[in-house]
Design a protein around this motif. Sequence first.
Motif, PDB file in Angstrom:
ATOM      1  N   ARG A   1       0.834  -1.209   0.000  1.00 36.35           N
ATOM      2  CA  ARG A   1       0.000   0.000   0.000  1.00 36.35           C
ATOM      3  C   ARG A   1       0.870   1.261   0.000  1.00 36.35           C
ATOM      4  N   ILE A   2       1.903   1.233   0.811  1.00 36.96           N
ATOM      5  CA  ILE A   2       2.813   2.384   0.858  1.00 36.96           C
ATOM      6  C   ILE A   2       3.462   2.587  -0.509  1.00 36.96           C
ATOM      7  N   GLY A   3       3.827   1.471  -1.158  1.00 35.81           N
ATOM      8  CA  GLY A   3       4.489   1.542  -2.453  1.00 35.81           C
ATOM      9  C   GLY A   3       3.619   2.074  -3.571  1.00 35.81           C
ATOM     10  N   GLN A   4       2.318   2.183  -3.359  1.00 36.56           N
ATOM     11  CA  GLN A   4       1.442   2.757  -4.375  1.00 36.56           C
ATOM     12  C   GLN A   4       1.444   4.281  -4.333  1.00 36.56           C
ATOM     13  N   SER A   5       1.926   4.868  -3.241  1.00 38.65           N
ATOM     14  CA  SER A   5       1.912   6.327  -3.118  1.00 38.65           C
ATOM     15  C   SER A   5       3.303   6.948  -3.057  1.00 38.65           C
ATOM     16  N   ARG A   6       4.336   6.121  -2.748  1.00 38.77           N
ATOM     17  CA  ARG A   6       5.701   6.638  -2.772  1.00 38.77           C
ATOM     18  C   ARG A   6       6.675   5.482  -2.970  1.00 38.77           C
ATOM     19  N   ASP A   7       7.856   5.797  -3.492  1.00 37.07           N
ATOM     20  CA  ASP A   7       8.869   4.767  -3.691  1.00 37.07           C
ATOM     21  C   ASP A   7       9.367   4.283  -2.332  1.00 37.07           C
ATOM     22  N   VAL A   8       9.590   2.971  -2.222  1.00 38.63           N
ATOM     23  CA  VAL A   8      10.022   2.411  -0.949  1.00 38.63           C
ATOM     24  C   VAL A   8      10.862   1.161  -1.174  1.00 38.63           C
ATOM     25  N   PHE A   9      11.910   1.029  -0.380  1.00 41.23           N
ATOM     26  CA  PHE A   9      12.703  -0.192  -0.328  1.00 41.23           C
ATOM     27  C   PHE A   9      12.313  -0.946   0.945  1.00 41.23           C
ATOM     28  N   HIS A  10      12.149  -2.248   0.811  1.00 45.07           N
ATOM     29  CA  HIS A  10      11.829  -3.102   1.954  1.00 45.07           C
ATOM     30  C   HIS A  10      12.924  -4.151   2.047  1.00 45.07           C
ATOM     31  N   ILE A  11      13.707  -4.114   3.135  1.00 40.20           N
ATOM     32  CA  ILE A  11      14.836  -5.018   3.331  1.00 40.20           C
ATOM     33  C   ILE A  11      14.495  -5.919   4.513  1.00 40.20           C
ATOM     34  N   TYR A  12      14.520  -7.249   4.312  1.00 39.80           N
ATOM     35  CA  TYR A  12      14.000  -8.130   5.362  1.00 39.80           C
ATOM     36  C   TYR A  12      14.414  -9.578   5.145  1.00 39.80           C
ATOM     37  N   ASN A  13      14.259 -10.383   6.183  1.00 39.87           N
ATOM     38  CA  ASN A  13      14.385 -11.836   6.088  1.00 39.87           C
ATOM     39  C   ASN A  13      13.327 -12.493   6.964  1.00 39.87           C
ATOM     40  N   ASN A  14      13.259 -13.811   6.891  1.00 36.07           N
ATOM     41  CA  ASN A  14      12.347 -14.606   7.728  1.00 36.07           C
ATOM     42  C   ASN A  14      10.868 -14.287   7.515  1.00 36.07           C
ATOM     43  N   VAL A  15      10.505 -13.917   6.311  1.00 41.74           N
ATOM     44  CA  VAL A  15       9.087 -13.751   5.995  1.00 41.74           C
ATOM     45  C   VAL A  15       8.623 -14.957   5.178  1.00 41.74           C
ATOM     46  N   GLN A  16       8.933 -14.987   3.885  1.00 48.36           N
ATOM     47  CA  GLN A  16       8.564 -16.164   3.100  1.00 48.36           C
ATOM     48  C   GLN A  16       9.619 -17.265   3.173  1.00 48.36           C
ATOM     49  N   ASP A  17      10.843 -16.917   3.564  1.00 45.53           N
ATOM     50  CA  ASP A  17      11.915 -17.884   3.756  1.00 45.53           C
ATOM     51  C   ASP A  17      12.996 -17.226   4.602  1.00 45.53           C
ATOM     52  N   TYR A  54      18.479 -11.306  -2.182  1.00 43.04           N
ATOM     53  CA  TYR A  54      19.824 -10.756  -2.232  1.00 43.04           C
ATOM     54  C   TYR A  54      20.892 -11.718  -1.723  1.00 43.04           C
ATOM     55  N   ALA A  55      20.664 -12.337  -0.553  1.00 40.27           N
ATOM     56  CA  ALA A  55      21.764 -13.095   0.048  1.00 40.27           C
ATOM     57  C   ALA A  55      21.264 -14.170   0.999  1.00 40.27           C
ATOM     58  N   GLU A  56      22.127 -15.132   1.211  1.00 39.72           N
ATOM     59  CA  GLU A  56      21.956 -16.090   2.299  1.00 39.72           C
ATOM     60  C   GLU A  56      22.877 -15.648   3.426  1.00 39.72           C
ATOM     61  N   THR A  57      22.335 -15.466   4.617  1.00 39.20           N
ATOM     62  CA  THR A  57      23.106 -14.877   5.701  1.00 39.20           C
ATOM     63  C   THR A  57      23.230 -15.826   6.883  1.00 39.20           C
ATOM     64  N   GLU A  58      24.366 -15.768   7.539  1.00 44.65           N
ATOM     65  CA  GLU A  58      24.536 -16.426   8.826  1.00 44.65           C
ATOM     66  C   GLU A  58      23.764 -15.631   9.863  1.00 44.65           C
ATOM     67  N   GLY A  59      23.180 -16.303  10.846  1.00 46.25           N
ATOM     68  CA  GLY A  59      22.225 -15.674  11.748  1.00 46.25           C
ATOM     69  C   GLY A  59      22.697 -14.404  12.413  1.00 46.25           C
ATOM     70  N   HIS A  60      23.973 -14.335  12.778  1.00 43.99           N
ATOM     71  CA  HIS A  60      24.477 -13.156  13.465  1.00 43.99           C
ATOM     72  C   HIS A  60      25.192 -12.182  12.541  1.00 43.99           C
ATOM     73  N   GLY A  61      25.213 -12.456  11.230  1.00 45.87           N
ATOM     74  CA  GLY A  61      25.786 -11.513  10.276  1.00 45.87           C
ATOM     75  C   GLY A  61      27.276 -11.624  10.083  1.00 45.87           C
ATOM     76  N   ARG A  62      27.890 -12.676  10.595  1.00 51.16           N
ATOM     77  CA  ARG A  62      29.344 -12.796  10.479  1.00 51.16           C
ATOM     78  C   ARG A  62      29.784 -13.174   9.075  1.00 51.16           C
ATOM     79  N   GLN A  63      28.872 -13.755   8.305  1.00 47.54           N
ATOM     80  CA  GLN A  63      29.184 -14.081   6.918  1.00 47.54           C
ATOM     81  C   GLN A  63      27.881 -14.103   6.118  1.00 47.54           C
ATOM     82  N   PHE A  64      28.008 -13.807   4.823  1.00 47.67           N
ATOM     83  CA  PHE A  64      26.841 -13.916   3.951  1.00 47.67           C
ATOM     84  C   PHE A  64      27.296 -14.189   2.527  1.00 47.67           C
TER      85      PHE A  64
END
Length: 267
Positions: A207-223, A241-251
Amino acid sequence: MYFPLFLAFCHTYESEIRHRLRTRRVQTNEVQRCAYLYPIFSKIQQQTKRPLGLLEIGTSAGLQLFVDQYAYEYNGVRFNRINASSVNILATVESNEPLHLEATTSLDIGTRIGVDLNIVDLTDEAERSWLNALIWPEHESRRQLLQAAMNEVDFNTVTLIEGDGVTMLQELVSRVPETETLCIFHTHVANQMSRPIKEELLRQVERIGQSRDVFHIYNNVQDRYLHVDLYLDGQLTALTYAETEGHGRQFQIMTSLDSLFHQGSFE
């Protein structure tokens, strides 16, 4: 071998442990995850040429909102050399092409908003101690990063709001000026959401993306992978974008961010 010691500890401090279980939440604020956020935000800024407006869902104490103020090293190579930060984030990256961050001097971040059901107040020494206690005993480097970040960042430059980030999202977005590139992000908090709430979050962003440009950065939603969705002129481009290690030490980078920017212009 250690279980009898653990059992004795629990018996000795039973009332204190019961109190913690009733009054505290497992709510980490993993600064190391900025390792994979920094390249994304850098690329977005290079393309949009505007200050970034950051809105984090599940912000905890808000430390990831200061992604621009930390120093980064990828595969032994230091980036953003102008940052003389005591928060030195090191990560291992696998990619078919090099990270192009050499031209980045610093991120320009305007608005910083974090929302959480329970904001961790770092002016309270007990709250700081609780964040420390949530780090596994053998993970000393995580503890050092957390301590450095808590001591370094200026919380006068961030707005932390207690509430439901999904139901409040539309109102929170209105606080980010149109002159800034809106970036909604969250790391790992979605694994605590039910499927209907995750779906509602995606609908809210749409809905937000219909009125303004937006980037959504996330994990653990569909996978479990790290995703970057872009709504540009109302049209969605979705990128894994990436496969990440849980604490961000590698991706491991799976898809170049360049493919996000082929559909339109930010001018």
